[in-house]
Scaffold this active site. Structure first.
Site, PDB file in Angstrom:
ATOM      1  N   GLU A  11       0.781  -1.170   0.049  1.00 40.19           N
ATOM      2  CA  GLU A  11       0.068  -0.078  -0.109  1.00 40.19           C
ATOM      3  C   GLU A  11       0.933   1.165  -0.079  1.00 40.19           C
ATOM      4  O   GLU A  11       0.727   2.022   0.913  1.00 40.19           O
ATOM      5  CB  GLU A  11      -0.917   0.081   1.269  1.00 40.19           C
ATOM      6  CG  GLU A  11      -2.077  -1.272   1.119  1.00 40.19           C
ATOM      7  CD  GLU A  11      -3.105  -1.198   1.883  1.00 40.19           C
ATOM      8  OE1 GLU A  11      -2.825  -1.130   3.204  1.00 40.19           O
ATOM      9  OE2 GLU A  11      -4.218  -1.665   1.769  1.00 40.19           O
ATOM     10  N   GLU A  47      -4.221 -10.560   0.141  1.00 43.00           N
ATOM     11  CA  GLU A  47      -5.167 -10.589   1.179  1.00 43.00           C
ATOM     12  C   GLU A  47      -6.490 -10.746   1.088  1.00 43.00           C
ATOM     13  O   GLU A  47      -6.939 -10.444   0.054  1.00 43.00           O
ATOM     14  CB  GLU A  47      -4.873  -9.188   1.993  1.00 43.00           C
ATOM     15  CG  GLU A  47      -3.634  -8.955   2.361  1.00 43.00           C
ATOM     16  CD  GLU A  47      -3.573  -7.205   3.124  1.00 43.00           C
ATOM     17  OE1 GLU A  47      -4.433  -6.855   3.467  1.00 43.00           O
ATOM     18  OE2 GLU A  47      -2.231  -6.766   2.951  1.00 43.00           O
TER      19      GLU A  47
HETATM   20  C1  GAL Z   1      -4.978  -4.049   4.004  1.00 38.00           C
HETATM   21  C2  GAL Z   1      -3.572  -3.837   4.765  1.00 38.00           C
HETATM   22  C3  GAL Z   1      -3.482  -4.675   5.867  1.00 38.00           C
HETATM   23  C4  GAL Z   1      -4.474  -4.333   6.702  1.00 38.00           C
HETATM   24  C5  GAL Z   1      -5.685  -4.895   6.196  1.00 38.00           C
HETATM   25  C6  GAL Z   1      -7.085  -4.638   6.732  1.00 38.00           C
HETATM   26  O1  GAL Z   1      -5.474  -2.793   3.394  1.00 38.00           O
HETATM   27  O2  GAL Z   1      -2.766  -4.278   3.613  1.00 38.00           O
HETATM   28  O3  GAL Z   1      -2.270  -4.237   6.401  1.00 38.00           O
HETATM   29  O4  GAL Z   1      -4.751  -2.894   7.031  1.00 38.00           O
HETATM   30  O5  GAL Z   1      -6.137  -4.069   5.034  1.00 38.00           O
HETATM   31  O6  GAL Z   1      -6.928  -5.201   8.261  1.00 38.00           O
END
Ligand code: GAL
Length: 953
Positions: A394, A470
């Site tokens: 990010e 993620e």
């Molecule tokens: C993503 C980020 C993580 C965490 C997650 C939400 O955007 O990369 O570090 O913030 O969202 O828990």
């Protein structure tokens, strides 16, 4: 300062750990104290003591601070505030008697965020890059006795702008500090290249080293000069079969043990392949975290994380969002995990200003970015487990990222690159996304995603493999929808799996004034800006006890599928090998036959050693004799480790499946014989039940007081129900509150004792709304049981799904032990119930609770056919459901559960509150990802369900 180099855990050159109790002083600003403390003769007698490695904010100095994306200081790059907590550290040490003279290196494994270092009064330099190593040449400054090391650490620095990861800000010397002797001719740096050719079965080894030396690998009969390469038949390294060869690198001044894994990573044919095969990532994102020591994680805890992962079928780790302690990577090599090693880089806070001034797109920051890339790659380049380099997380887009990518490609062409933040994939070799919903993943799987504006970039991206770096946000209760993702990963070869967000809840262990332990989250330390419990979104609780989400993950991603009812006929199961490399020879299959949860037979099942991707239909033995009549009968087939492995003993369960042999006999509507009659006082008596004649509420069952049951639709919103404020609308809990589902009123329309039944008609609705649910309770009975049939009919056009649909009732708190036949042993909701197996389970009511860090709906057992609650003497209450139901029991009301902010806010009352739910709304993942899939939504519609209550004596 020395250039970065490969880390190795040990060699024959002496090392001295400088861990221990140091002297410490904290100042509120950066400039307050002069540099005098660095002088060897400085008197630090009035200073405090601090354990190194560690972070001072968890040791009583200052406080931790949690933000997700916002910088906890004005965005004014590269400047930081005057209020900049500054920790001065002093440590006095002697050299061991046999240390000798000559070059030596002072090593820092990680310091947040910026350090200035002096040794014996001489300033060595300063560094930034918190989760990366930094080394100084110090040989000429050392003396045998009383060396004084002084380190000044600032909480904030220009480096903080590059470290805006979603986590606690935890300043300090949090990783190793050590002194390394560097004898003449010792290894300055080395690079192990160990590829595997899957066509020939041969590995090629070449070790670059400065200075030159020799490499031996006895098991392969290899003895070659550094720089020279040798090709021999080898066993390859994979996460499934992590074969490592022990070797040695010998130079004139040092002998370094090597652990060599042969493997080749490639992106080819649009797929990410290792050793010629597509791999499927069953991954988690792992932050370094410990509830008491923050990002200082001891070796036992690292190993514990990895054992937990391997035992839960996790095969991959993304080191979100920085390179971990190097010992963690050694363990990944040893135990077998695919690793995405991510650089310590995130500038997410700039998103709030539309990425204006983003350091990754500013040439002035480029040296800092390159420095970070180099420190990661040089340190970790010798790990077979590391299969992808990730540029960071990010950071938006920019030339700095391109510069990092081209430096890494040049230095290590053997590993593809990952970065999620640039949708064009200009600098990456895999297309990576976070939280894409199922429908989008499916489009990507078909290579039919929305095109990029630039046709050339689009064509390139469409040809790349896809990973979800993620997905499945594991905050609180959940994540839901895992199974549906897994089916996509198994259907579309382009979809190569992903990494659940995230491994662990970052709750900080604290005690209430009464001494009770709880886990703190954002805001609990009075932070002026914070993101609450968004820091608690892991598959394990802060104390590393697995949360139900991890059990669900284990089941959903299991590498062997065992299915019944697949059209292969009764009495057979279909077994599919979903491993990428291993056959099934390492597993032992067992069957069990249960009637109403009682084992009537069990044994071994012979299953061929299927190759990866193969499936076979295996016949089950004849059903054990005499077992056919007594009720629902179920086969369970389990795949267990046949032998001990490095991560679990023989007998450890890898996968399981259930198949119905005899379906649950439809409970014949019991023949009611009792007729309601007026009792003494304002009551109606029906069989064992005594009802209030005005409200129609059941007050006693067999003379024992109960409250309710009564229609209930509210649940204490989960984090996924609440959904993050930036999530698209509708956010379920917001809608539920808007409608008033947490304040439903019940109006009794009639209480009608009639022939053979008591019928109670009600209208249930919130203030300020014309919407309503009509609930008709039809009670019938015999001498020894009471049956409730509930009919629910909605009035009006309900715009949102219900949280739950069922009844709530209260019973005496002395009924503290639960037994049930149905889904268990853990909780399960419509889209999180893959891991619930049908069986007979029992546990104390207190153990039914799942202690989510922020209390919320939890603990429902799905598919329950019957449940019993008993006192210590065995007396109590039995409930049978038709159809089966979700069962929960707790010592507090849902209103109390809704209001609680921490586990210690919940106080056991006198009563137990039971929920018998015909249906629950799914869980989804909307705390950061997609909401509940249509098939798991609890849409408002007419419903009928029934329960039979009886007392146990
Ligand atoms: C993503 C980020 C993580 C965490 C997650 C939400 O955007 O990369 O570090 O913030 O969202 O828990």
């Amino acid at each position: 300062m020395l250039p970065p180099r490969a880390w190795y855990a040990a060699s024959d050159a002496a090392r001295l750990s400088l861990h221990g109790t140091w002297r410490f002083r904290l100042a509120p600003t950066a400039g307050a104290e002069g540099d005098a403390f660095a002088r060897p003769d400085f008197d630090d007698a009035t200073w405090q003591e601090l354990r190194v490695p560690g972070t001072w904010v968890l040791k009583g100095f200052g406080t931790p601070w949690y933000t997700n994306t916002a910088y906890p200081f004005p965005v004014d790059p590269p400047r930081v505030p005057d209020e900049n907590p500054t920790g001065d550290h002093r440590h006095v040490f002697d050299l061991p008697d046999d240390w000798g003279e000559g070059p030596a290196v002072l090593h820092f494994g990680g310091v947040e965020s910026c350090a200035r270092v002096w040794l014996n009064g001489q300033e060595l330099g300063h560094f930034k890059g918190s989760r990366l190593p930094h080394e100084f040449e110090v040989g000429t400054l050392l003396r045998p006795r009383r060396n004084v090391l002084a380190v000044r650490v600032h909480q904030w620095s220009s480096g903080s702008y590059l470290e805006d990861q979603d986590q606690w800000w935890l300043p300090g010397i949090f990783r190793n500090v050590s002194l390394h002797r560097r004898p003449e001719g010792s290894v300055a740096d080395h690079f192990v290249h160990a590829g595997f050719d899957h066509l020939t079965g041969e590995g090629t080894l070449r070790v670059e080293c400065s200075p030159a030396g020799r490499v031996t690998v006895p098991e392969l009969g290899l003895d070659l000069a550094t720089g020279e390469s040798a090709t021999v038949p080898v066993r390859p390294w994979t996460a499934e079969q992590p074969y490592l060869y022990d070797g040695q690198l010998v130079t004139a001044g040092e002998t370094v043990p090597l652990r060599i894994g042969f493997r080749t990573v490639r992106v080819e044919d649009g797929l990410l392949k290792v050793n010629g095969r597509r791999i499927l990532l069953r991954g988690v994102n792992r932050h370094e975290f410990h509830p008491q020591s923050g990002r200082t994680v001891d070796p036992d805890t690292m190993r514990r994380d990895l054992l937990l992962m391997k035992r839960r079928n996790v095969n991959a780790v993304r080191t979100s969002h920085y390179p971990p302690h190097p010992a963690f990577l050694d363990l990944c090599d040893e135990l077998g995990l695919w690793v995405v090693d991510e650089c310590d880089l995130e500038t997410h806070g700039f998103a709030q200003q539309g990425w204006r001034d983003n350091p990754v797109d500013d040439a002035r920051w480029e040296p800092a970015l390159l420095d970070r890339a180099r420190r990661m790659v040089e340190r970790d380049k010798n790990h077979p487990g590391v299969v992808l380099w990730s540029l960071g997380n990010e950071c938006g887009t920019g030339r700095g990222l391109s510069a990092m990518a081209s430096w890494i490609r040049d230095r290590d062409p053997s590993r593809p690159l990952h970065y999620e933040g640039d949708r064009s994939c200009a600098d990456t070799d895999v297309y990576s996304r976070m939280y894409a919903d199922h429908a989008e993943v499916e489009r990507i799987g078909r290579r039919a995603e929305e095109p990029l504006a630039d046709p050339e970039l689009d064509a390139r991206r469409r040809g790349l493999p896809f990973v979800l770096c993620e997905y499945a946000h594991a905050m609180g209760n959940g994540p839901g929808g895992l199974g549906e993702y897994q089916r996509l990963f198994e259907t579309y070869e382009r979809c190569q799996g992903g990494f659940v967000w995230e491994w662990i809840d970052h709750g900080i262990r604290r005690r209430t004034a009464e001494g009770e332990v709880f886990h703190a989250y954002g805001g609990d330390f009075g932070e002026e800006l914070h993101d609450g419990n968004f820091v608690c979104d892991g598959l394990v609780f802060p104390d590393r006890v697995p949360s139900p989400g991890l059990g669900e993950f284990k089941k959903v991603v299991e590498p062997v599928r065992i299915e019944g009812g697949t059209g292969d006929g009764p009495g057979a199961v279909r077994i599919t090998n979903l491993y990428d490399f291993a056959d099934l020879g390492h597993l032992d299959f067992r069957w069990r036959y249960e009637v109403e949860g009682e084992v009537r037979g069990h044994g071994r099942l012979a299953v061929p050693a299927l190759a990866p991707g193969e499936a076979a239909v295996v016949k089950l033995p004849p059903a054990p004799a005499g077992a056919v009549r007594a009720g629902e009968a179920i086969w369970t087939v389990r795949a267990l480790l046949a032998e001990d492995t490095a991560w679990a003993p023989a007998g450890h369960e890898i996968a399981w499946g259930q198949l119905t042999a005899v379906p649950r006999p439809a409970p014949a509507p019991p023949v009611a014989t009792a007729t309601p009659r007026r009792g003494e006082g304002n009551v109606v008596v029906l069989g064992p039940g005594t009802f209030d004649a005005t409200t129609g509420a059941l007050g006693y069952l067999d003379g024992v007081q109960v409250g309710g049951p009564r229609l209930d639709v509210w649940r204490a919103p989960t984090d996924n129900d609440e959904a993050a404020p930036w999530q698209p609308e509708p956010r379920p809990a917001t809608e539920w509150r808007r409608l008033g589902l947490h304040r439903m009123r019940h109006r009794v329309e009639s209480v009608e004792p009639g022939p053979g039944a008591l019928v109670v008609r009600t209208r249930v609705a919130p203030a300020g709304s014309p919407l309503a649910l009509h609930a008709v309770y039809r009670w019938t009975a015999r001498r020894d049981w009471l049956r409730l049939e509930l009919g629910v009919d909605p009035e009006g056009a309900w715009p949102v799904p219900l949280p739950r649909l069922g009844v709530r009732m209260s019973v005496s708190g002395s009924l503290g032990f639960a037994e049930w036949y149905g889904g268990g042993p853990g909780e399960g909701y419509p889209d999180t119930r893959a891991a619930a197996r049908i069986g007979r389970w029992s546990m104390p009511v207190d153990a039914l609770q799942t202690p989510y860090v922020r209390p919320q709906e939890n603990g429902a057992r799905p598919g329950v056919r019957w449940a019993q609650l008993t006192r210590t003497d065995g007396s109590g209450l039995r409930i049978e459901g038709d159809p089966d139901f979700f069962f929960s029991a707790r010592r507090w009301t849902d209103e109390e559960l809704t209001a609680a902010a921490h586990t210690t806010d919940l106080r056991a009352g006198e009563e137990l509150w039971l929920h018998l739910d015909h249906a629950q709304h799914g869980i989804g993942s909307q705390s950061c990802g997609p909401g509940v899939l249509p098939q798991h939504r609890l849409e408002v519609a007419p419903a009928r369900f029934s329960f039979v209550f009886s007392s146990l004596r």
